[in-house]
Design an enzyme around this catalytic site. Structure first.
Site, short mmCIF file in Angstrom:
data_model
loop_
_atom_site.label_atom_id
_atom_site.label_comp_id
_atom_site.label_asym_id
_atom_site.label_seq_id
_atom_site.Cartn_x
_atom_site.Cartn_y
_atom_site.Cartn_z
N ASP A 21 -5.18 -0.19 3.17
CA ASP A 21 -4.41 0.51 4.19
C ASP A 21 -4.38 1.98 3.77
OD1 ASP A 21 -2.48 0.84 6.38
OD2 ASP A 21 -1.01 1.10 4.78
N ASP A 23 -1.77 4.97 5.27
CA ASP A 23 -0.43 5.57 5.20
C ASP A 23 0.51 4.71 4.36
OD1 ASP A 23 -0.85 7.82 7.06
OD2 ASP A 23 -1.05 6.26 8.58
N ASP A 183 0.97 -1.76 2.17
CA ASP A 183 2.38 -1.46 1.87
C ASP A 183 3.36 -2.06 2.86
OD1 ASP A 183 1.50 0.41 3.97
OD2 ASP A 183 3.46 1.35 3.67
#
Length: 242
Positions: A21, A23, A183
């Site tokens: 991922d 961001d 995240d």
């Protein structure tokens, strides 16, 4: 994308791949994303949201961020108005991708280590693909990834597991030798549904503590990532899809 280096002795198979991922995983981008949200809120007559309060609104893409931000401000949006504000958001954010965004500590070193061990690298993000490419290039690591897949690359996106499996395929990787790093709940849910082991980072954007999302491994710093990946790749070959 960068050419893949030869495999060192004892390295994983040539199809082994780590999918990231963006961001909240590779880069701390909250300042620019929330800054853009606050510009849009101000244009609509609403007060700015403090960064720390708004961090947990991130993780599902710009449309969701706008919807969540306006909900916090006590305002609702019609689908038509949301689409207009979404386009405004993209235009402004595209000019402010790296005003305050930086890589998390240890990212470059972890990528170096994974590449030296023979892993392919790829990006699967709910950021628009053009923004993801531009941001990664500006941060100096765009060339490291076999493919950079965004929310708009395919007709589906995380938490749909096909977002990850299609990323692996596009990068020439082997889904039975893949590990996801993310995240958020969307990252963990998509990887689990795809039957791909997932490493969760604790420093990203999620209202639910990462350990409560039950990823296969949790790291608090990128120094820990190569060891986590090494432990999980054998699991990928035997982990069934949900």
């Amino acid at each position: 994308m960068n050419a893949h280096s030869p495999l060192p002795p004892g390295a994983p198979s040539s199809g082994s791949i780590v999918v990231f991922d963006l961001d909240g995983t590779l880069a701390e981008t909250a300042g620019d994303l929330i800054g853009t949200l606050n510009v849009i809120l101000a244009r609509e007559g609403h007060a700015a949201l403090p960064l720390e309060q708004a961090r947990d609104l991130l993780g599902a893409g710009a449309r969701a961020l706008i919807q969540r931000g306006f909900a916090v401000a006590g305002a609702s949006l019609t689908p038509e108005r949301l689409e207009t504000l979404f386009q405004d958001f993209l235009a402004y954010y595209g000019d402010h991708l790296t005003d305050n965004s930086t890589l998390f500590p240890g990212v470059v070193e972890a990528l170096d280590r994974l590449e030296s061990e023979g892993f392919r690298l790829a990006i699967c993000t709910n950021k628009m693909e053009s923004h993801a490419v531009a941001l990664l290039d500006a941060l100096g690591i765009g060339h490291r990834f076999r493919t950079i897949v965004g929310k708009d690359t395919f007709a589906f996106s995380k938490p749909d597991p096909r977002h990850i499996t299609a990323t692996v395929e596009r990068a020439g990787g082997d889904p039975t030798q893949a590990v996801m790093v993310g995240d958020s709940k969307a990252d963990v849910a998509a990887a689990q549904a795809a039957g791909i082991p997932v490493v969760g980072v604790t420093f990203g954007y999620t209202p639910v503590p990462m350990r409560d999302l039950a990823p296969d491994w949790v790291i608090e710093h990128f120094d820990e990532l190569p060891g986590a990946v090494a432990a999980l790749v054998p699991l990928a070959a035997v982990k069934p899809a949900a």
